[in-house]
Every structure is written in structure tokens, then in C-alpha cells.
Design an enzyme around this catalytic site. Structure first.
Site, PDB file in Angstrom:
ATOM      1  N   GLY A 128      -4.462   0.767   0.966  1.00  0.00           N
ATOM      2  CA  GLY A 128      -4.989   0.114  -0.193  1.00  0.00           C
ATOM      3  C   GLY A 128      -5.991  -0.798   0.598  1.00  0.00           C
ATOM      4  O   GLY A 128      -6.072  -1.277   1.852  1.00  0.00           O
ATOM      5  N   SER A 164      -8.071  -4.617   1.518  1.00  0.00           N
ATOM      6  CA  SER A 164      -7.846  -5.878   2.014  1.00  0.00           C
ATOM      7  C   SER A 164      -7.124  -6.664   0.734  1.00  0.00           C
ATOM      8  O   SER A 164      -8.106  -6.617  -0.175  1.00  0.00           O
ATOM      9  CB  SER A 164      -8.943  -6.472   2.779  1.00  0.00           C
ATOM     10  OG  SER A 164      -8.421  -7.838   3.309  1.00  0.00           O
ATOM     11  N   THR A 177       0.863  -6.042   3.349  1.00  0.00           N
ATOM     12  CA  THR A 177       1.749  -6.632   4.286  1.00  0.00           C
ATOM     13  C   THR A 177       3.103  -7.134   3.608  1.00  0.00           C
ATOM     14  O   THR A 177       3.996  -7.162   3.913  1.00  0.00           O
ATOM     15  CB  THR A 177       0.776  -7.839   4.820  1.00  0.00           C
ATOM     16  OG1 THR A 177      -0.278  -7.331   5.435  1.00  0.00           O
ATOM     17  CG2 THR A 177       1.574  -8.567   5.615  1.00  0.00           C
ATOM     18  N   SER A 186      -6.650   2.288   5.998  1.00  0.00           N
ATOM     19  CA  SER A 186      -6.810   3.744   6.049  1.00  0.00           C
ATOM     20  C   SER A 186      -7.757   4.140   4.822  1.00  0.00           C
ATOM     21  O   SER A 186      -7.106   4.927   3.951  1.00  0.00           O
ATOM     22  CB  SER A 186      -5.452   4.349   6.101  1.00  0.00           C
ATOM     23  OG  SER A 186      -4.402   4.064   5.354  1.00  0.00           O
TER      24      SER A 186
END
Length: 173
Positions: free
Chosen positions: A10, A12, A17, A84
Site C-alpha cells: 500500500g 505511504s 507499519t 511494493s
């Protein structure tokens, strides 16, 4: 038996995270060995000067795929947190790793701009950086992710539950 690689993709600020850390905690509570491969951490540790050209991104992704494969075949649940942006790279990861679950971590652009954990959207909007993935750079959305989470609508607990359900359905838990 090898474990599974949980590949969080996905743009930024979508919440990769946050989900990775919460998922790690929950899997560890279930007694699993877990490793988080965070794209930014690997990049800053191994090759801080690599840059973000398509070639550089592909090299970076190959390194992460290889690390994930080595860990998973040694009985570790691997959570990859990596933008990615290219479908071809994620497809390659699935092919090479085998035991692979793709999780598309989604959030609308306006939400990502509000969160902006690294200040990247602010820089892009000021014209200081070009080609920010999911802003003025390419992000090829997964067409058939194994799990889809919308971090603007779901709690982190709900996101974790969605991933754990997919792991259970496939016999990893």
C-alpha cells in the site's frame, strides 16, 4: 514445514507499519516466531544511498523477497511491510515464496495526506519530491489481494482479525 509470508502492500501512510506491529504482537501472543521486514528499515540499514528509481526499487524488493523466503522456510512468520508498487514484483514474491498472503492496506489519498507520517506528501505538494508512490507516482493496486483492509474505516484490531482469519482459513494457524 515453512511458515507464511504476510506481504503488506500500500502507499505511504496507508497504515502498513501500524498493522505490521499489531500483527506481530498478536502472533507472538499465539506463541509464533515472528519477524517484521520493514522496507524503510532494510533500505536505511543496508543501502541508504540506493535511491528510488524503478531499478533501485526492484533491487530493494528482490532483497526483501529473498530475506522473507529464508526466514519463512526456517519456521518464522514473516510480515513484510513494503510499498511494493508494482504488481509484477508482488507476483514474483508470491511465486518465489509460495506460502504467501498479500494484504492490501488501503486508505484514501486525503487520509494519507492528513497522516503523512514521514512528511512525504507535504514535500510532494510543495514540489520538493517527484514520483511519490500513490500521489504523482505509480502504485498498481492489487487486483485480487488475499486480504483487503481499509485503515480509514477499520480499527487496527479489525485489520489484525481479518489477516488472522485468512491465516486460519489457509491452515497456517
Amino acid at each position: 514445514m515453512g511458515m507464511v509470508v504476510i506481504w503488506l502492500t500500500g502507499p505511504s501512510g496507508a497504515g502498513k507499519t501500524t498493522l505490521a506491529r499489531a500483527l506481530q504482537k498478536r502472533l507472538e501472543e499465539l506463541g509464533k516466531k515472528v519477524e517484521v521486514l520493514d522496507g524503510d528499515e532494510i533500505r536505511s540499514t543496508l543501502y541508504p544511498d540506493l535511491g528510488f528509481s524503478p531499478e533501485a526499487r526492484k533491487l530493494h524488493n528482490r532483497v526483501v523477497i529473498h530475506m522473507a523466503k529464508l526466514l519463512s522456510r526456517n519456521g518464522v512468520f514473516v510480515i513484510v511491510s513494503l510499498i511494493s508498487p508494482f504488481r509484477a514484483v508482488r507476483d514474483r514474491a508470491r511465486r518465489e515464496i509460495g506460502d504467501f498472503i498479500e494484504v492490501y492496506v488501503y486508505a484514501p489519498l486525503e487520509v494519507r495526506i492528513q497522516r503523512d507520517p514521514k512528511g512525504l506528501y507535504a514535500k510532494a505538494m510543495r514540489g520538493e519530491i517527484k514520483g511519490l508512490t500513490g500521489y504523482d507516482g505509480v502504485y498498481e493496486e492489487p487486483e485480487n489481494p488475499d486480504v483487503f483492509v481499509d485503515s480509514s474505516k477499520m480499527s487496527v484490531e479489525e485489520e489484525v482479525d481479518a489477516v488472522l482469519s485468512a491465516l486460519e482459513e489457509r491452515g497456517y494457524l
